[in-house]
Write a protein that holds these residues in place. Structure first.
Motif, short mmCIF file in Angstrom:
data_model
loop_
_atom_site.label_atom_id
_atom_site.label_comp_id
_atom_site.label_asym_id
_atom_site.label_seq_id
_atom_site.Cartn_x
_atom_site.Cartn_y
_atom_site.Cartn_z
N ALA A 17 4.15 2.60 -9.43
CA ALA A 17 4.12 2.35 -7.99
C ALA A 17 3.27 1.13 -7.67
O ALA A 17 3.58 0.35 -6.76
N PHE A 18 2.21 0.93 -8.43
CA PHE A 18 1.31 -0.21 -8.28
C PHE A 18 2.10 -1.52 -8.45
O PHE A 18 2.02 -2.43 -7.62
N PHE A 19 2.88 -1.61 -9.53
CA PHE A 19 3.66 -2.82 -9.78
C PHE A 19 4.88 -2.92 -8.86
O PHE A 19 5.29 -4.02 -8.48
N ALA A 20 5.46 -1.79 -8.47
CA ALA A 20 6.59 -1.81 -7.54
C ALA A 20 6.17 -2.37 -6.19
O ALA A 20 6.90 -3.15 -5.57
N GLY A 21 4.98 -2.00 -5.72
CA GLY A 21 4.47 -2.55 -4.46
C GLY A 21 4.30 -4.06 -4.54
O GLY A 21 4.65 -4.79 -3.61
N GLY A 22 3.77 -4.54 -5.67
CA GLY A 22 3.62 -5.97 -5.86
C GLY A 22 4.95 -6.69 -5.89
O GLY A 22 5.11 -7.78 -5.31
N LEU A 23 5.95 -6.09 -6.56
CA LEU A 23 7.27 -6.71 -6.61
C LEU A 23 7.94 -6.73 -5.23
O LEU A 23 8.64 -7.70 -4.89
N LEU A 56 0.81 -1.22 0.00
CA LEU A 56 0.00 0.00 0.00
C LEU A 56 0.84 1.27 0.00
O LEU A 56 0.46 2.29 -0.61
N LYS A 57 2.00 1.25 0.66
CA LYS A 57 2.79 2.47 0.81
C LYS A 57 3.21 3.10 -0.52
O LYS A 57 3.08 4.31 -0.70
N PRO A 58 3.75 2.34 -1.48
CA PRO A 58 4.10 2.97 -2.76
C PRO A 58 2.89 3.57 -3.48
O PRO A 58 3.00 4.62 -4.11
N VAL A 59 1.74 2.90 -3.37
CA VAL A 59 0.54 3.40 -4.03
C VAL A 59 0.10 4.72 -3.40
O VAL A 59 -0.23 5.69 -4.10
N LEU A 60 0.09 4.78 -2.07
CA LEU A 60 -0.27 6.03 -1.39
C LEU A 60 0.71 7.14 -1.72
O LEU A 60 0.31 8.30 -1.91
N SER A 61 1.98 6.81 -1.80
CA SER A 61 2.99 7.82 -2.14
C SER A 61 2.75 8.39 -3.53
O SER A 61 2.85 9.61 -3.74
#
Length: 560
Positions: free
Chosen positions: A480-486, A440-445
């Motif tokens: 950011a969506f895909f970075a959080g998943g990775l 969640l953090k990268p998406v919120l950022s």
């Protein structure tokens, strides 16, 4: 409120309650249910047991010493790589962050292969101590050293966030006053970064307190117990009160973690400084003739904490047995062949780990986008409360979370009478609970940096919330969506602390496999799997680095 948004909000907040609140409440209920006046109650037995207090004292000693090591390493690397003109900054930071991403059981295994009379690399160099000599890593100090090395990146990240916000104006004013670089560092930089150092130290202490892999592999063989390993050993026992006793031990760790975080906040408030404004350029010192010596010092430290243990791990995987030197005659890939081609458990553990990591990452990616969208629409105080609830499962030690899920799913599910205990399903749900905040953090950022005018224009054009989410928010936050998943995939594929208590025969993961192989004495086979795991981690970190230029700053911890 739009009906789509209403139903989406209800569904997501029910999910948050199920993943974050219910497990913690179940653990609390089990622990409090044993609070009676009876001297024979499970909680009274736990508090009366000498092993509990020995483990508590050992936990404080190893975590405290590990925190000191982490602060020294993290602050040193933070000040040098952030505030100076050192060359190859990205490489230094990547290598320094790697120990945090490597599973703790792999870290412990690599250091075990580096020292002791059975070390293949020491035997190759002719430096091995005499047979029968003690293994120096089987000690409290050995545990603390590795806890410090693995927690040092946490201190670095906390400090770096503050360092990059320091204004160049301060340095220019100090230079006009003829202040030396040392006085600038002592009188300006350190006071302004005191709260960040305190925060990093608290994170390192809490992380060390809940670490299971390192104390298990270094402490159990030497009979040195800490709270997480005591819980693990208690779970191997039997009796009607076993779950109640481990619930009590788990609450002790949880309360210590909570106390550590509250102490961190209190110390931060006492040492908080406000900056009135700054330029776009951050502070930077030119090292001049000291640059090469400092680079050599960093290289030496990284060789000690990263390169030497990993090289020892590789050497150990290429010999027929521990204690043998690596020569052209003894060089063999039989351990890799055995684990990859002959041992069915390797294929099963790899499939289980990849399946759990991939499905957890995918589900959390799907959940994080609408959840982040809803959180950004809430008032700041409400958003902070919900974000804190989401953080709880990740903040508490993994072994405590595992106990909570065991208590929650020990009995079959009501109505459908299906049991999740002993299946991959319970590990999967624990991963969702633990890693939701990571995704969640990268998406919120990323969402915090979006211009609200884009969505407002779509709303005026008649687009409903789901349409705006898919057509506007998703494309803009996709990196950011895909970075959080990775990030979730990277952390969960080698996870041990949660799965150590939740796995069963046929449901092993890679982390559990390495731990079990070493515990059974098959250290060469464990080293072969560990080498493959390190290669996988380094590859995934490199893949994440490719996304870094398109992401908000701070999403990828080891990239500017």
């Amino acid at each position: 409120m739009d009906s789509q948004l209403r139903w989406l909000s209800i569904g997501l907040f029910v999910l948050i309650a199920a993943l974050s609140v219910v497990p913690s409440l179940r653990l609390l209920v089990e622990a409090l249910s044993q609070v009676t006046l009876s001297a024979s109650s499970p909680l009274a037995e736990v508090l009366r047991s000498e092993r509990t207090w020995i483990a508590l004292g050992n936990s404080f000693y190893t975590s405290g010493l590990g925190t000191l090591i982490a602060v020294l390493l993290g602050c040193g690397f933070g000040f040098v790589t952030t505030l100076t003109n050192i060359r190859g900054r990205a490489i230094w930071v990547f290598c320094f962050m790697l120990p945090m991403m490597i599973p703790p059981q792999v870290t412990a295994l690599s250091w075990l292969q580096l020292f002791g009379p059975a070390s293949p690399i020491l035997n190759t160099l002719g430096l091995a101590p005499a047979l029968g000599s003690p293994q120096p890593m089987y000690s409290a100090e050995g545990i603390a050293l590795l806890l410090g090395i693995q927690s040092a990146p946490l201190v670095y990240l906390a400090l770096r966030t503050q360092l990059i916000a320091l204004p160049q104006d301060l340095l220019e004013a100090a230079q006009l006053a003829k202040a030396s670089p040392f006085r600038v560092w002592i009188d300006i930089i350190v006071p302004l970064c005191r709260s960040a150092i305190v925060a990093g130290a608290a994170l390192a202490f809490v992380s060390s307190l809940g670490n299971f892999g390192i104390p298990a592999m270094l402490g159990i063989p030497a009979g040195y117990i800490v709270l997480p390993t005591l819980i693990y050993q208690q779970m191997a026992g039997f009796g009607n009160d076993m779950l109640s006793q481990v619930a009590g031990l788990s609450m002790i760790i949880a309360l210590l973690v909570l106390a550590g975080m509250l102490l961190q906040q209190w110390l931060q408030q006492r040492s908080r400084y406000s900056l009135l404004g700054h330029t776009a350029q951050s502070i930077s010192f030119r090292l001049q003739r000291w640059r090469l010596p400092l680079e050599l010092l960093l290289a030496s430290i990284l060789c000690f904490i990263l390169v030497a243990p990993l090289f020892a791990l590789i050497v150990s995987s290429l010999v027929p047995a521990l204690g043998m030197p690596l020569t052209l005659d003894t060089l063999t890939f039989s351990a890799f062949y055995e684990m990859i081609s002959r041992q069915g458990v390797t294929k099963r553990a790899f499939e289980n780990s990849v399946f759990l990591a991939f499905v957890s990452a995918f589900v959390l990616m799907v959940v994080s986008l609408p959840l982040g969208y809803l959180l950004m629409r809430l008032p700041m105080r409400t958003r902070a409360v919900i974000a804190s609830l989401i953080e709880v499962p990740y903040a508490i030690p993994g072994i405590v979370l595992a106990i909570a899920f065991i208590l929650l799913f020990a009995k079959p599910l009501p109505f459908i009478e299906v049991s999740l205990y002993g299946t991959l399903g319970i590990i999967f749900l624990a991963y969702l609970s633990c890693f939701l905040s990571v995704c969640l953090k990268p998406v919120l950022s990323a969402m915090s940096q979006l211009d609200p005018a884009l969505e407002e224009a779509a709303q005026l054009a008649g687009a409903r919330p789901l349409k705006r989410l898919v057509d506007i928010i998703l494309p803009l936050t996709a990196p950011a969506f895909f970075a959080g998943g990775l990030l979730v995939f990277l952390i969960s594929i080698n996870e041990l602390t949660v799965s150590a208590l939740l796995w069963s025969a046929g449901n092993e993961t890679l982390g559990v496999l390495i731990f079990n192989l070493d515990e059974s004495g098959d250290s060469v086979l464990a080293s072969a799997i560990a080498v493959l795991v390190v290669m996988l981690v380094a590859g995934l970190m490199s893949l994440l680095s490719l996304f870094a230029p398109r992401l908000p700053k701070g999403v990828i911890p080891w990239h500017d």
